[in-house]
Design an enzyme around this catalytic site. Structure first.
Site, PDB file in Angstrom:
ATOM      1  N   LYS A 277       0.825  -1.207   0.000  1.00  0.00           N
ATOM      2  CA  LYS A 277       0.000   0.000   0.000  1.00  0.00           C
ATOM      3  C   LYS A 277       0.866   1.267   0.000  1.00  0.00           C
ATOM      4  O   LYS A 277       0.546   2.235  -0.682  1.00  0.00           O
ATOM      5  CB  LYS A 277      -0.863  -0.018   1.264  1.00  0.00           C
ATOM      6  CG  LYS A 277      -2.192   0.601   1.118  1.00  0.00           C
ATOM      7  CD  LYS A 277      -3.179   0.102   2.162  1.00  0.00           C
ATOM      8  CE  LYS A 277      -2.571  -0.198   3.503  1.00  0.00           C
ATOM      9  NZ  LYS A 277      -2.967   0.691   4.575  1.00  0.00           N
TER      10      LYS A 277
ATOM     11  N   ARG B 266     -11.321   3.215   9.319  1.00  0.00           N
ATOM     12  CA  ARG B 266     -11.050   1.840   9.727  1.00  0.00           C
ATOM     13  C   ARG B 266     -12.262   1.214  10.399  1.00  0.00           C
ATOM     14  O   ARG B 266     -12.236   0.015  10.710  1.00  0.00           O
ATOM     15  CB  ARG B 266      -9.896   1.845  10.716  1.00  0.00           C
ATOM     16  CG  ARG B 266      -8.587   1.270  10.168  1.00  0.00           C
ATOM     17  CD  ARG B 266      -7.651   1.240  11.305  1.00  0.00           C
ATOM     18  NE  ARG B 266      -6.416   0.582  11.229  1.00  0.00           N
ATOM     19  CZ  ARG B 266      -5.259   1.098  10.815  1.00  0.00           C
ATOM     20  NH1 ARG B 266      -5.219   2.258  10.258  1.00  0.00           N
ATOM     21  NH2 ARG B 266      -4.148   0.427  10.943  1.00  0.00           N
TER      22      ARG B 266
ATOM     23  N   ARG C 260      10.670 -11.262   5.212  1.00  0.00           N
ATOM     24  CA  ARG C 260      11.278  -9.963   5.529  1.00  0.00           C
ATOM     25  C   ARG C 260      12.421 -10.141   6.514  1.00  0.00           C
ATOM     26  O   ARG C 260      12.315 -10.895   7.469  1.00  0.00           O
ATOM     27  CB  ARG C 260      10.222  -9.050   6.169  1.00  0.00           C
ATOM     28  CG  ARG C 260       9.604  -8.148   5.157  1.00  0.00           C
ATOM     29  CD  ARG C 260       8.968  -6.916   5.676  1.00  0.00           C
ATOM     30  NE  ARG C 260       8.058  -7.008   6.776  1.00  0.00           N
ATOM     31  CZ  ARG C 260       6.874  -6.384   6.784  1.00  0.00           C
ATOM     32  NH1 ARG C 260       6.484  -5.677   5.752  1.00  0.00           N
ATOM     33  NH2 ARG C 260       6.099  -6.461   7.841  1.00  0.00           N
TER      34      ARG C 260
ATOM     35  N   ARG D  38      11.949  -9.513  12.309  1.00  0.00           N
ATOM     36  CA  ARG D  38      11.230  -8.730  13.318  1.00  0.00           C
ATOM     37  C   ARG D  38      10.315  -9.656  14.122  1.00  0.00           C
ATOM     38  O   ARG D  38       9.737 -10.579  13.568  1.00  0.00           O
ATOM     39  CB  ARG D  38      10.369  -7.663  12.619  1.00  0.00           C
ATOM     40  CG  ARG D  38      11.044  -6.327  12.543  1.00  0.00           C
ATOM     41  CD  ARG D  38      10.256  -5.355  11.724  1.00  0.00           C
ATOM     42  NE  ARG D  38       8.795  -5.455  11.927  1.00  0.00           N
ATOM     43  CZ  ARG D  38       7.926  -4.643  11.348  1.00  0.00           C
ATOM     44  NH1 ARG D  38       8.346  -3.688  10.545  1.00  0.00           N
ATOM     45  NH2 ARG D  38       6.639  -4.769  11.558  1.00  0.00           N
TER      46      ARG D  38
ATOM     47  N   ARG E 167      -2.602 -10.830  12.579  1.00  0.00           N
ATOM     48  CA  ARG E 167      -2.790  -9.463  12.076  1.00  0.00           C
ATOM     49  C   ARG E 167      -3.731  -9.455  10.879  1.00  0.00           C
ATOM     50  O   ARG E 167      -4.574  -8.580  10.723  1.00  0.00           O
ATOM     51  CB  ARG E 167      -1.437  -8.851  11.684  1.00  0.00           C
ATOM     52  CG  ARG E 167      -0.822  -8.062  12.825  1.00  0.00           C
ATOM     53  CD  ARG E 167       0.669  -7.931  12.703  1.00  0.00           C
ATOM     54  NE  ARG E 167       1.116  -7.289  11.472  1.00  0.00           N
ATOM     55  CZ  ARG E 167       2.357  -7.374  11.010  1.00  0.00           C
ATOM     56  NH1 ARG E 167       3.257  -8.087  11.664  1.00  0.00           N
ATOM     57  NH2 ARG E 167       2.712  -6.770   9.925  1.00  0.00           N
TER      58      ARG E 167
END
Ligand code: AMP
Length: 232
Positions: A13, A88, A127, A160, A171
């Protein structure tokens, strides 16, 4: 033009928000970034927001709505703006509708970057970050030259804490639950679902084509721009 950009975590995004902002000369406003900046600056709002952000909660509708109302009244939003991370919740969407109507601004167009959960899980769990310089790599799309080592300083790359598969799935589920009703709220209007599981340039090209003058969006974009010009 007034745009809302929706998409799950890891869908790219940020890249598309910058592309739209640069191409259409409108500010890209991220409510998350606004809160992080307030936190950093240690303002009264920042202190409240910091606590909420660190436990992954949502800032109250009243606070977010006021912050957005103030931001979109700024002169740089006169020709339109892109909102990222807002609304949201359905009450936030209803507030935005009212706010735009009060200011005689057009209804927003919605770009929804859709990426299957499995692809996102694979992307996010690939990642890696350098613990020394903070550079972010992706073992799938932007790997380091030497396996698992930072190109700049040779440090061993780390993952992370919130990039583990279980946390990512959590999430994504939270995102679906929260955003599903907001997307449904907009589906009957100028809503565009864009396949986000493609190279970023290809996605940008599709977004540009959707938003460029020319039917079916072009007519509404022109009408929206005229309404905006009239409201100034
Ligand atoms: P983001 O960078 O969009 O993921 O936002 C980071 C954090 O800021 C979120 O986890 C929320 O705590 C807060 N936040 C951002 N936008 C909103 C919003 N529209 N409503 C409530 N909280 C928000």
């Amino acid at each position: 033009m007034i745009l809302l950009l929706f998409g799950p975590p890891g869908c790219g995004k940020g890249t598309q928000a910058s592309f739209i902002s640069d191409s259409f000369h409108i500010p890209a406003i991220s409510t998350g970034e606004m809160f992080r900046a307030e936190c950093k600056a240690g303002t009264v709002l920042g202190k409240t927001a910091c606590a909420i952000l660190s436990r992954g909660g949502l800032v109250s509708d009243d606070i977010v709505n006021q912050i957005v109302a103030g931001r979109i009244a700024q002169p740089d939003c006169a020709s339109g703006f892109l909102l990222d991370g807002y609304p949201r919740t359905v009450p936030q969407a209803a507030f935005l509708d009212e706010l735009l109507a009060k200011r005689a601004l057009p209804k927003p167009a919605v770009i929804h970057l859709d990426v299957p959960s499995e692809v996102l899980v694979a992307r996010i769990s690939a990642r890696r970050q350098c613990p020394v310089c903070g550079h972010i790599y992706n073992l799938l799309s932007q790997p380091p030259k030497t396996a698992e080592r930072c190109d700049a300083d040779g440090a061993a790359l780390t993952c992370r804490e919130d990039d583990t598969e279980a946390v990512i799935r959590q999430r994504l589920e939270a995102y679906e639950k929260l955003t599903g009703p907001v997307i449904d709220y907009y589906r009957s209007g100028a809503y565009f679902r864009v396949d986000g599981n493609r190279p970023p340039q290809e996605i940008s090209r599709e977004i540009a084509a959707l938003l460029a003058p020319g039917p079916p969006w072009g007519e509404s974009a022109r009408a929206a721009d005229q309404e905006l010009a009239g409201a100034r």
